[in-house]
Design a protein around this motif. Structure first.
Motif, PDB file in Angstrom:
ATOM      1  N   THR A   1       6.665 -11.390 -14.360  1.00 59.94           N
ATOM      2  CA  THR A   1       6.137 -11.600 -15.707  1.00 59.94           C
ATOM      3  C   THR A   1       7.211 -12.213 -16.609  1.00 59.94           C
ATOM      4  OG1 THR A   1       5.168 -10.519 -17.655  1.00 59.94           O
ATOM      5  CG2 THR A   1       6.760  -9.226 -16.388  1.00 59.94           C
ATOM      6  N   ASP A   2       6.748 -13.006 -17.571  1.00 60.80           N
ATOM      7  CA  ASP A   2       7.649 -13.563 -18.584  1.00 60.80           C
ATOM      8  C   ASP A   2       7.742 -12.664 -19.817  1.00 60.80           C
ATOM      9  OD1 ASP A   2       8.126 -15.804 -17.034  1.00 60.80           O
ATOM     10  OD2 ASP A   2       6.401 -16.898 -17.858  1.00 60.80           O
ATOM     11  N   GLU A   3       6.982 -11.565 -19.814  1.00 57.44           N
ATOM     12  CA  GLU A   3       6.974 -10.663 -20.968  1.00 57.44           C
ATOM     13  C   GLU A   3       8.371 -10.066 -21.175  1.00 57.44           C
ATOM     14  OE1 GLU A   3       4.936  -9.457 -23.269  1.00 57.44           O
ATOM     15  OE2 GLU A   3       3.089 -10.504 -22.750  1.00 57.44           O
ATOM     16  N   PRO A   4       8.844 -10.042 -22.421  1.00 52.10           N
ATOM     17  CA  PRO A   4      10.128  -9.384 -22.679  1.00 52.10           C
ATOM     18  C   PRO A   4      10.016  -7.876 -22.436  1.00 52.10           C
ATOM     19  CG  PRO A   4       9.101 -10.110 -24.738  1.00 52.10           C
ATOM     20  CD  PRO A   4       8.279 -10.672 -23.630  1.00 52.10           C
ATOM     21  N   ASN A   5      11.141  -7.240 -22.170  1.00 50.96           N
ATOM     22  CA  ASN A   5      11.159  -5.802 -21.914  1.00 50.96           C
ATOM     23  C   ASN A   5      10.480  -5.042 -23.052  1.00 50.96           C
ATOM     24  OD1 ASN A   5      12.552  -6.361 -19.623  1.00 50.96           O
ATOM     25  ND2 ASN A   5      14.443  -5.300 -20.217  1.00 50.96           N
ATOM     26  N   GLY A   6       9.862  -3.914 -22.673  1.00 52.46           N
ATOM     27  CA  GLY A   6       9.229  -3.075 -23.686  1.00 52.46           C
ATOM     28  C   GLY A   6       7.957  -2.443 -23.167  1.00 52.46           C
ATOM     29  N   THR A   7       7.217  -1.836 -24.072  1.00 54.53           N
ATOM     30  CA  THR A   7       5.996  -1.108 -23.716  1.00 54.53           C
ATOM     31  C   THR A   7       4.855  -1.521 -24.636  1.00 54.53           C
ATOM     32  OG1 THR A   7       7.339   0.784 -23.025  1.00 54.53           O
ATOM     33  CG2 THR A   7       5.005   1.200 -23.395  1.00 54.53           C
ATOM     34  N   LEU A   8       3.679  -1.713 -24.064  1.00 53.74           N
ATOM     35  CA  LEU A   8       2.466  -2.013 -24.830  1.00 53.74           C
ATOM     36  C   LEU A   8       1.469  -0.889 -24.571  1.00 53.74           C
ATOM     37  CD1 LEU A   8       0.462  -3.787 -26.464  1.00 53.74           C
ATOM     38  CD2 LEU A   8      -0.077  -4.971 -24.321  1.00 53.74           C
ATOM     39  N   THR A   9       1.049  -0.234 -25.628  1.00 53.54           N
ATOM     40  CA  THR A   9       0.073   0.851 -25.520  1.00 53.54           C
ATOM     41  C   THR A   9      -1.130   0.528 -26.386  1.00 53.54           C
ATOM     42  OG1 THR A   9       1.897   2.438 -25.288  1.00 53.54           O
ATOM     43  CG2 THR A   9      -0.281   3.350 -25.767  1.00 53.54           C
ATOM     44  N   SER A  10      -2.321   0.642 -25.823  1.00 56.70           N
ATOM     45  CA  SER A  10      -3.531   0.443 -26.625  1.00 56.70           C
ATOM     46  C   SER A  10      -4.512   1.571 -26.308  1.00 56.70           C
ATOM     47  CB  SER A  10      -4.171  -0.917 -26.356  1.00 56.70           C
ATOM     48  OG  SER A  10      -4.589  -1.014 -25.014  1.00 56.70           O
TER      49      SER A  10
ATOM     50  N   ASN B   1      -3.747   9.967 -24.726  1.00 48.62           N
ATOM     51  CA  ASN B   1      -4.474   9.601 -23.513  1.00 48.62           C
ATOM     52  C   ASN B   1      -5.739  10.444 -23.360  1.00 48.62           C
ATOM     53  OD1 ASN B   1      -5.302   8.883 -20.944  1.00 48.62           O
ATOM     54  ND2 ASN B   1      -3.371   9.384 -19.936  1.00 48.62           N
ATOM     55  N   ALA B   2      -5.586  11.769 -23.473  1.00 48.69           N
ATOM     56  CA  ALA B   2      -6.719  12.680 -23.254  1.00 48.69           C
ATOM     57  C   ALA B   2      -7.805  12.521 -24.304  1.00 48.69           C
ATOM     58  CB  ALA B   2      -6.218  14.121 -23.234  1.00 48.69           C
ATOM     59  N   LEU B   3      -7.426  12.105 -25.531  1.00 50.79           N
ATOM     60  CA  LEU B   3      -8.378  12.051 -26.643  1.00 50.79           C
ATOM     61  C   LEU B   3      -8.864  10.627 -26.918  1.00 50.79           C
ATOM     62  CD1 LEU B   3      -6.568  14.594 -28.995  1.00 50.79           C
ATOM     63  CD2 LEU B   3      -8.524  15.022 -27.491  1.00 50.79           C
ATOM     64  N   ALA B   4      -8.703   9.740 -25.929  1.00 53.31           N
ATOM     65  CA  ALA B   4      -9.143   8.342 -26.079  1.00 53.31           C
ATOM     66  C   ALA B   4     -10.174   7.999 -25.009  1.00 53.31           C
ATOM     67  CB  ALA B   4      -7.938   7.407 -25.967  1.00 53.31           C
ATOM     68  N   THR B   5     -11.193   7.252 -25.411  1.00 57.72           N
ATOM     69  CA  THR B   5     -12.171   6.808 -24.410  1.00 57.72           C
ATOM     70  C   THR B   5     -11.527   5.800 -23.472  1.00 57.72           C
ATOM     71  OG1 THR B   5     -12.948   5.190 -26.018  1.00 57.72           O
ATOM     72  CG2 THR B   5     -14.237   7.200 -25.796  1.00 57.72           C
ATOM     73  N   ASN B   6     -10.602   5.019 -24.019  1.00 64.68           N
ATOM     74  CA  ASN B   6      -9.849   4.077 -23.187  1.00 64.68           C
ATOM     75  C   ASN B   6      -8.396   4.111 -23.620  1.00 64.68           C
ATOM     76  OD1 ASN B   6      -8.538   1.211 -22.920  1.00 64.68           O
ATOM     77  ND2 ASN B   6     -10.114   1.302 -21.337  1.00 64.68           N
ATOM     78  N   PHE B   7      -7.509   4.272 -22.655  1.00 67.44           N
ATOM     79  CA  PHE B   7      -6.070   4.320 -22.937  1.00 67.44           C
ATOM     80  C   PHE B   7      -5.375   3.445 -21.900  1.00 67.44           C
ATOM     81  CE2 PHE B   7      -1.821   6.018 -22.176  1.00 67.44           C
ATOM     82  CZ  PHE B   7      -1.320   6.192 -23.451  1.00 67.44           C
ATOM     83  N   THR B   8      -4.723   2.389 -22.359  1.00 68.88           N
ATOM     84  CA  THR B   8      -4.041   1.468 -21.454  1.00 68.88           C
ATOM     85  C   THR B   8      -2.581   1.382 -21.854  1.00 68.88           C
ATOM     86  OG1 THR B   8      -6.059   0.154 -21.206  1.00 68.88           O
ATOM     87  CG2 THR B   8      -3.992  -0.881 -20.544  1.00 68.88           C
ATOM     88  N   ILE B   9      -1.697   1.555 -20.864  1.00 68.03           N
ATOM     89  CA  ILE B   9      -0.269   1.462 -21.161  1.00 68.03           C
ATOM     90  C   ILE B   9       0.382   0.536 -20.137  1.00 68.03           C
ATOM     91  CG2 ILE B   9       0.241   3.601 -19.859  1.00 68.03           C
ATOM     92  CD1 ILE B   9       2.484   4.091 -22.004  1.00 68.03           C
ATOM     93  N   SER B  10       1.175  -0.397 -20.665  1.00 60.88           N
ATOM     94  CA  SER B  10       1.862  -1.373 -19.811  1.00 60.88           C
ATOM     95  C   SER B  10       3.345  -1.322 -20.116  1.00 60.88           C
ATOM     96  CB  SER B  10       1.347  -2.785 -20.087  1.00 60.88           C
ATOM     97  OG  SER B  10      -0.063  -2.837 -19.979  1.00 60.88           O
ATOM     98  N   ALA B  11       4.155  -1.384 -19.064  1.00 61.03           N
ATOM     99  CA  ALA B  11       5.609  -1.410 -19.227  1.00 61.03           C
ATOM    100  C   ALA B  11       6.169  -2.666 -18.579  1.00 61.03           C
ATOM    101  CB  ALA B  11       6.239  -0.167 -18.600  1.00 61.03           C
ATOM    102  N   PHE B  12       7.162  -3.250 -19.235  1.00 58.82           N
ATOM    103  CA  PHE B  12       7.797  -4.474 -18.723  1.00 58.82           C
ATOM    104  C   PHE B  12       9.305  -4.243 -18.662  1.00 58.82           C
ATOM    105  CE2 PHE B  12       4.098  -5.506 -21.368  1.00 58.82           C
ATOM    106  CZ  PHE B  12       3.266  -6.072 -20.420  1.00 58.82           C
ATOM    107  N   ARG B  13       9.868  -4.471 -17.461  1.00 59.99           N
ATOM    108  CA  ARG B  13      11.311  -4.273 -17.269  1.00 59.99           C
ATOM    109  C   ARG B  13      11.863  -5.365 -16.359  1.00 59.99           C
ATOM    110  NH1 ARG B  13      13.288   1.284 -18.312  1.00 59.99           N
ATOM    111  NH2 ARG B  13      14.938   0.973 -16.754  1.00 59.99           N
ATOM    112  N   ASP B  14      12.730  -6.180 -16.930  1.00 56.83           N
ATOM    113  CA  ASP B  14      13.471  -7.176 -16.151  1.00 56.83           C
ATOM    114  C   ASP B  14      12.582  -8.052 -15.267  1.00 56.83           C
ATOM    115  OD1 ASP B  14      15.781  -6.020 -17.242  1.00 56.83           O
ATOM    116  OD2 ASP B  14      15.828  -4.509 -15.650  1.00 56.83           O
TER     117      ASP B  14
END
Length: 614
Positions: free
Chosen positions: A154-163, A119-132
């Motif tokens: 959301t219809d997204e299955p559980n999990g985490t997306l980090t970019s 996070n600290a060493l990125a110009t852009n850091f996006t994190i999304s979490a999906f639960r139930d």
């Protein structure tokens, strides 16, 4: 005037400032992506490690990884980070589930630090979490929270997306090399049977763990079927080939310990002891391990590593109440490998012949080796070929990863580099001219040929690369026919006798500018025709163009621009599907039209200068 030391002199950095000010403490060296241990790969690894921990806990059998230009994204299908803790997990130091050893008993990530460093060493850091059926997304820029979005449905299955996008002001002119990323991802699937990783449209999975890893990394058929042994907290794969050196892959809790540690030392020791006991003969350890290719993976509770990036295990014990790492590995190898050799007599016979062949070769060259060592020792007292640096890779100095040695041809090139180098971290080794073509020769030639023997002694690699004196071995030759030939001869030498130097990512080619384009106000150094044309466009009619035909033509004052912070290095990479023996036959074997065509196509010289004799 002495600066005032007062209460005003003392300040406390917040978490992101500290990481950005001292990134090396968290991710090792920075680099531009040309080395497999550069920081951008550590950032990727830290994100994937969290997904691997989820898989190891039994959640999510698939991880999607994408790397395009500068943007990196990792999507797992685990439980998803608890939504209410998403901001804290991404931005509050020492926050994470890995402090609860019941949940993450043998995890791989950096406890409470890893994802924060990204996070600290990125110009852009996006994190999304999906639960139930619910979700949350948070966006940061250089560690600063800029947006929080609650997703009610959301219809997204559980999990985490980090970019994230690595910060270009910290990782200067960085680029991801796909081979390094693929190598990392393959290790993950080899260590986690049942896991699928999709990378840029390609699918990676493994059914047989370390057996698959060894088969993937063998560049020629092994002498006997790979020995594959495993238990709950340990897995081994062992075989022998005909190459020189020892080749090991070691892992702790899924972490690739590229610098080994207590587990690898115990593994090497236990193989020797078991083989000696089995054959009831006191073989030399070097003969038993000569040409070995092996992998070990162990699981350790609360492991202790020697650095934040976890490349070397320091743990003495398997866990708080368990045996020592050494005894655990020794007991397993002695029992299981001994049983295997008793049950597989053909393998035992082949292994015995290989050990005896190594013994015969070692004894045959012992006389030459002794004389060569004496010559090298004498030469080292006044060795004009080597201009050494003060810090070495096999030391404990904080700057050891910065160490490099330039292998140059002739006095003029080595003189320019010597005068402009950093004497603390950059050494220079000067060749007399074209080195010997070592293709197809035995290791005896390394000791008989004075130049090779002195180079081997300078690098300190005679007994393997554990005590290598420089992190980067850089071939610095002219960009002409002779220069390329010298590159090939040196690469042949290393491939033939010290392939692990290349496999471990230590060998590089120095890129130097082909043109200087300048006027009275500004100077551009250009490494290609495209860069030259762009520079001419900028300077228009005022441009003065110089073509550098050799390293010796570049003055020391100019050379310091090319071997400092802006150094351009091209790593010598062994692709997994390429056989070392096939490569050597192509480059250095009998002349063929295909080989001539390759050399001409890959040579950058002006058309009227081409006189190729290959």
């Amino acid at each position: 005037m002495t600066p005032t030391y007062s209460e005003d002199s003392i300040r406390t950095l917040d978490w992101k400032e500290h990481i950005r000010k001292r990134p090396g403490m968290y991710i090792g060296k920075l680099g531009d992506g040309s080395s497999p241990d550069d920081g951008i790969y550590v950032l990727l690894k830290e994100v994937i490690d969290n997904s691997i921990d989820e898989f190891m806990m039994g959640f999510g059998k698939k991880i999607d990884v994408e790397v395009s230009d500068e943007l990196v994204s990792v999507r797992d299908f685990g439980r998803g980070i608890p939504l209410g803790k998403l901001v804290e997990v991404a931005s509050k130091m020492n926050t994470g589930a890995k402090y609860d050893s019941k949940v993450f008993k043998k995890s791989v990530g950096l406890n409470g630090v890893g994802i924060k460093a990204v996070n600290a060493l990125a110009t852009n850091f996006t994190i999304s979490a999906f639960r139930d059926g619910k979700g949350k997304q948070v966006v940061f820029e250089k560690g600063e929270l800029v947006e929080e979005i609650d997703i009610a449905s959301t219809d997204e299955p559980n999990g985490t997306l980090t970019s994230f996008v690595p910060d270009g002001t910290i990782f200067k002119e960085f680029h991801f090399i796909e081979d390094f990323v693929i190598s990392m991802l393959k290790n993950y699937v080899f260590l986690n049977a049942g896991l699928t990783i999709n990378f840029n449209g390609e699918k990676y999975l493994s059914k047989n763990g370390l057996l698959d890893l060894l088969e993937e990394n063998l560049d020629q058929p092994s002498l006997y079927p790979i020995i594959h042994l495993k238990d709950e907290d340990i897995e081994l794969a062992i075989t022998h080939g005909n190459q020189y050196g020892e080749d090991y892959y070691s892992f702790v809790n899924g972490q690739h310990t590229t610098q080994g540690g207590t587990h690898l030392a115990a593994f090497r020791e236990s193989i020797v002891k078991t083989v000696r006991d089995f054959y009831k003969k006191d073989f030399d350890a070097s003969d038993i391990r000569a040409s070995i290719v092996a992998a070990i993976s162990i699981k350790v509770e609360e492991p202790v590593f020697e650095s934040q990036t976890k490349t070397k295990l320091g743990s003495k014990d398997i866990g708080p109440n368990g045996p020592s790492v050494r005894n655990f590995i020794m007991n397993f190898v002695q029992k299981e490998l001994d049983n295997y050799l008793h049950k597989n007599s053909e393998t035992a016979e082949v292994l015995l012949r290989r050990i005896q062949e190594s013994e015969r070769e070692r004894k045959a060259i012992s006389g030459v080796k002794k004389l060569a060592k004496q010559r090298a020792k004498k030469a080292s007292l006044h060795n004009k070929k080597l201009r050494d640096c003060r810090i070495h890779y096999n030391s404990n100095d904080d700057r050891k990863n910065e160490t490099s040695i330039f292998i140059t041809e002739g006095d003029s090139a080595s003189g320019s580099i010597t005068k402009s180098r950093d004497v603390n971290t950059q050494a220079v080794f000067s060749l007399r001219g074209k080195p010997l073509n070592s293709f197809g020769l035995t290791k005896k030639v390394v000791y008989e040929n004075e130049e090779f023997n002195l180079l081997q002694a300078a690098l300190n690699i005679e007994e393997g690369i554990d005590e290598l004196r420089y992190n980067k071995v850089i071939i610095a030759t002219d960009a002409d026919v002779d220069g390329m030939h010298i590159r090939l001869l040196l690469i042949t030498f290393f491939l033939q006798f010290f392939p692990e130097l290349i496999k471990k990512g230590h060998l590089y080619i120095l890129q130097t500018p082909l043109f200087r384009v300048r006027n009275k106000k500004v100077t551009y150094y250009c490494y290609s025709d495209q860069e030259r044309e762009a520079a001419i466009k900028k300077l228009k009619n005022t441009a003065e163009i110089t073509r550098f035909k050799g390293l010796g033509e570049i003055s020391p004052d100019e050379f310091k621009n090319f071997i400092g912070d802006d150094i351009r290095l091209e790593p010598v990479i062994l692709n997994k599907h390429e056989s070392i023996s096939d490569m050597l036959s192509f480059y250095m074997g009998k002349n063929t039209p295909e080989r001539q065509e390759f050399i001409i196509d890959n040579l950058y010289v002006e058309k009227d200068e081409i006189e190729v004799e290959v």
